[in-house]
Scaffold this motif. Structure first.
Motif, mmCIF file in Angstrom:
data_model
loop_
_atom_site.group_PDB
_atom_site.id
_atom_site.type_symbol
_atom_site.label_atom_id
_atom_site.label_comp_id
_atom_site.label_asym_id
_atom_site.label_seq_id
_atom_site.Cartn_x
_atom_site.Cartn_y
_atom_site.Cartn_z
ATOM 1 N N THR A 160 16.844 79.013 65.156
ATOM 2 C CA THR A 160 16.082 78.424 64.062
ATOM 3 C C THR A 160 16.904 77.325 63.409
ATOM 4 O OG1 THR A 160 16.945 80.009 62.450
ATOM 5 C CG2 THR A 160 14.918 80.618 63.639
ATOM 6 N N ALA A 161 16.242 76.488 62.635
ATOM 7 C CA ALA A 161 16.941 75.410 61.924
ATOM 8 C C ALA A 161 17.936 75.973 60.923
ATOM 9 C CB ALA A 161 15.925 74.513 61.224
ATOM 10 N N ALA A 162 17.624 77.136 60.360
ATOM 11 C CA ALA A 162 18.530 77.748 59.382
ATOM 12 C C ALA A 162 19.792 78.291 60.036
ATOM 13 C CB ALA A 162 17.798 78.860 58.632
ATOM 14 N N GLU A 163 19.691 78.743 61.284
ATOM 15 C CA GLU A 163 20.841 79.305 61.999
ATOM 16 C C GLU A 163 20.894 78.725 63.405
ATOM 17 O OE1 GLU A 163 21.787 83.675 60.658
ATOM 18 O OE2 GLU A 163 19.644 83.530 61.065
ATOM 19 N N PRO A 164 21.241 77.452 63.528
ATOM 20 C CA PRO A 164 21.174 76.773 64.833
ATOM 21 C C PRO A 164 22.177 77.280 65.854
ATOM 22 C CG PRO A 164 22.203 75.363 63.192
ATOM 23 C CD PRO A 164 21.669 76.538 62.458
ATOM 24 N N GLN A 165 23.214 77.988 65.433
ATOM 25 C CA GLN A 165 24.212 78.497 66.368
ATOM 26 C C GLN A 165 23.926 79.936 66.809
ATOM 27 O OE1 GLN A 165 26.415 76.298 67.475
ATOM 28 N NE2 GLN A 165 25.463 74.840 66.063
ATOM 29 N N ARG A 166 22.977 80.574 66.185
ATOM 30 C CA ARG A 166 22.711 81.984 66.468
ATOM 31 C C ARG A 166 21.527 82.125 67.425
ATOM 32 N NH1 ARG A 166 19.966 86.377 62.555
ATOM 33 N NH2 ARG A 166 20.161 88.192 63.928
ATOM 34 N N ARG A 167 21.836 82.344 68.692
ATOM 35 C CA ARG A 167 20.784 82.523 69.694
ATOM 36 C C ARG A 167 20.304 83.960 69.696
ATOM 37 N NH1 ARG A 167 21.871 78.544 74.889
ATOM 38 N NH2 ARG A 167 22.451 76.707 73.636
ATOM 39 N N ARG A 168 18.982 84.112 69.717
ATOM 40 C CA ARG A 168 18.368 85.434 69.647
ATOM 41 C C ARG A 168 17.303 85.593 70.723
ATOM 42 N NH1 ARG A 168 16.718 85.261 63.378
ATOM 43 N NH2 ARG A 168 17.165 83.039 63.608
ATOM 44 N N ILE A 169 17.136 86.817 71.173
ATOM 45 C CA ILE A 169 16.074 87.125 72.134
ATOM 46 C C ILE A 169 14.755 87.212 71.384
ATOM 47 C CG2 ILE A 169 15.167 88.846 73.741
ATOM 48 C CD1 ILE A 169 18.042 89.617 74.387
ATOM 49 N N GLU B 157 5.188 91.317 61.040
ATOM 50 C CA GLU B 157 4.831 89.989 60.524
ATOM 51 C C GLU B 157 6.033 89.199 59.992
ATOM 52 O OE1 GLU B 157 1.636 89.814 57.790
ATOM 53 O OE2 GLU B 157 0.120 90.522 59.209
ATOM 54 N N PRO B 158 6.929 89.799 59.192
ATOM 55 C CA PRO B 158 8.055 89.001 58.679
ATOM 56 C C PRO B 158 9.044 88.552 59.755
ATOM 57 C CG PRO B 158 7.737 91.019 57.397
ATOM 58 C CD PRO B 158 6.920 91.161 58.637
ATOM 59 N N LEU B 159 8.952 89.134 60.957
ATOM 60 C CA LEU B 159 9.884 88.815 62.037
ATOM 61 C C LEU B 159 9.325 87.767 62.988
ATOM 62 C CD1 LEU B 159 11.071 92.453 62.844
ATOM 63 C CD2 LEU B 159 12.063 90.793 61.248
ATOM 64 N N LEU B 160 8.172 87.198 62.668
ATOM 65 C CA LEU B 160 7.542 86.160 63.476
ATOM 66 C C LEU B 160 7.860 84.777 62.907
ATOM 67 C CD1 LEU B 160 4.024 87.785 63.986
ATOM 68 C CD2 LEU B 160 5.740 87.437 65.763
ATOM 69 N N THR B 161 8.216 83.856 63.794
ATOM 70 C CA THR B 161 8.495 82.472 63.414
ATOM 71 C C THR B 161 7.600 81.552 64.239
ATOM 72 O OG1 THR B 161 10.805 83.024 62.976
ATOM 73 C CG2 THR B 161 10.272 80.686 63.220
ATOM 74 N N PRO B 162 6.980 80.544 63.641
ATOM 75 C CA PRO B 162 6.156 79.615 64.426
ATOM 76 C C PRO B 162 6.970 78.964 65.543
ATOM 77 C CG PRO B 162 5.747 79.308 62.094
ATOM 78 C CD PRO B 162 6.934 80.226 62.199
ATOM 79 N N LEU B 163 6.387 78.840 66.714
ATOM 80 C CA LEU B 163 7.071 78.181 67.829
ATOM 81 C C LEU B 163 7.500 76.770 67.465
ATOM 82 C CD1 LEU B 163 4.992 79.256 70.967
ATOM 83 C CD2 LEU B 163 7.435 79.641 70.593
ATOM 84 N N ALA B 164 6.707 76.116 66.646
ATOM 85 C CA ALA B 164 7.028 74.742 66.260
ATOM 86 C C ALA B 164 8.315 74.650 65.449
ATOM 87 C CB ALA B 164 5.874 74.144 65.462
ATOM 88 N N ASP B 165 8.779 75.780 64.925
ATOM 89 C CA ASP B 165 9.957 75.782 64.059
ATOM 90 C C ASP B 165 11.208 76.312 64.747
ATOM 91 O OD1 ASP B 165 8.297 74.831 62.081
ATOM 92 O OD2 ASP B 165 8.003 76.793 61.149
#
Length: 407
Positions: free
Chosen positions: A27-36, A99-107
């Motif tokens: 995510t933009a907030a954590e660009p170095q943290r890769r997550r599955i 729901e709180p664990l979902l992020t838009p693909l565009a983001d």
């Protein structure tokens, strides 16, 4: 008026709970943290965060920056994790957790979802092999004598597997036209695509132990779309007598999403009828499940669809490819990737590469912006695909996009 929930998908969404392909995102907030993550509609779910929130026993294999720990965990874990995810998306009691664990693909930014170990590319389409044979050997048999006895393949370069969206730099190398007195050096003038399906190995095997047809699903985690970019002029000059090398190794693009095999059970279909008897280790005539997959691919060049190759027409199945790849005792490693080879069908509009579509440059492809043969700088190629799912819904495969850039 109630607020729309990202869990409420449109009817028939190809990325619903019947699919749930895996990827890796930041995510933009954590660009170095890769997550599955898994894709759900136009959103991505943080899988490890869900596992922690629900007390899953599988949280550890979902906590890393790649899919490799999950791949290595084996089929029982794959099935258990998938069941947990399906339950999370379909259980009304878990909506407040999910729901709180979902992020838009565009983001989010998507990354290569697994560390590639080895890469093997096959040549499994009879229609593709026949057309190529007719182009280059018009006065001889189109297929080589071994073609219907074994899946032909070669070992490629794992280090240049790139995720969808990565720019593809036009390769430079030697090329020699038949009329040239000597080879010249420079950028490829006949840059091509190959629309393929790739298969990702999870469970490794021991050196010296072939993997039989019946063990395919125990070792292969899932499938993805793949574009094997090919510099045809470099390839033509170098490939005799040992085969593809620099004409292929500069880039191979894969989808950011890996579709689990269990999401493709409704797409299983018998392969085409074979007219040459097979040796026992490749003979799938009595297989419990059909080895083919009914995957419908579209190839778009600069947004214009130029081909629709049918994966169901492939002569050799992925299970046969895996069996042949290991019959000499070669071992599998977690993260191995093997690809089908160009997917082509019997008709002209089903050919999966520009070499076939243009008959090696003789014919022009018509686009809204003009006519052309091979790829030009600035061209963007996108592969998309779907397969039949339960109750008539489609299973979407993640797209593969690449734009050609100059040096």
């Amino acid at each position: 008026m109630p607020q729309h929930s990202p869990l409420d998908l449109a009817e028939g969404d190809p990325f619903g709970p019947h699919n749930l392909p895996y990827g890796v995102f930041t995510t933009a907030a954590e660009p170095q943290r890769r997550r599955i993550g898994v894709r759900y509609g136009a959103y991505v779910l943080d899988v490890h965060a869900l596992a922690e929130a629900t007390g899953s026993a599988h949280a550890a294999v979902l906590s890393g920056p790649t899919l490799n720990p999950l791949l290595a965990a084996g089929r029982p874990v794959w099935k258990a994790v998938r069941a947990e995810l399906i339950g999370a998306f379909t259980d009304p009691a878990l909506r407040g957790t999910v729901e709180p664990l979902l992020t838009p693909l565009a983001d989010v930014a998507l990354h290569l979802p697994f560390e590639v170990a080895d890469y093997v590319d096959f040549y499994a389409s009879e229609h593709h092999a026949t057309t190529v044979g007719q182009i280059f050997r018009p006065n001889a048999d189109a297929l080589t004598p071994n073609w219907k006895h074994l899946p032909i393949g070669y070992h490629g370069r794992a280090g240049t597997i790139v995720v969808s969206g990565t720019p593809v730099i036009r390769p430079t190398g030697q090329r020699k036209a038949p009329t040239d007195a000597a080879p010249v050096f420079g950028p490829s003038q006949r840059l091509d695509i190959e629309a393929e399906v790739g298969f990702v190995v999870g469970t490794p095997s021991e050196l010296g132990q072939p993997v039989p047809l019946t063990a395919f699903a125990d070792h292969v985690f899932g499938a993805c779309l793949l574009n094997d970019w090919s510099a045809r002029d470099i390839q033509a000059w170098e490939y005799v007598p040992l085969g593809p090398f620099l004409g292929k190794s500069f880039a191979t693009s894969v989808s950011a999403w890996i579709t689990p095999l269990d999401a493709l059970t409704h797409a299983q279909t018998p392969p085409p009828e074979r007219d040459v008897p097979l040796l026992p280790y490749l003979d799938d005539s009595d297989a419990a499940e059909p080895g083919g997959l009914d995957i419908h691919i579209e190839v778009a060049l600069n947004g214009h669809v130029i081909s629709r190759p049918p994966f169901s027409a492939m002569y050799w199945t992925a299970a046969q490819q895996l069996a042949h790849m290991t019959i000499n005792g070669a071992s599998l490693r977690t993260g191995d990737l093997f690809a089908s080879g160009t997917v082509s069908g019997p008709s002209a509009e089903e050919r999966g590469c520009l070499l076939e579509l243009t008959w090696a440059g003789r014919d022009l492809i018509e686009l809204p912006t003009g006519k052309r043969t091979f790829l030009e700088d600035g061209d963007e190629v996108t592969l998309t695909a779907w397969a039949p799912g339960p109750d008539g819904v489609r299973v979407g495969l993640g797209e593969v996009t690449g734009r050609i850039t100059g040096k």
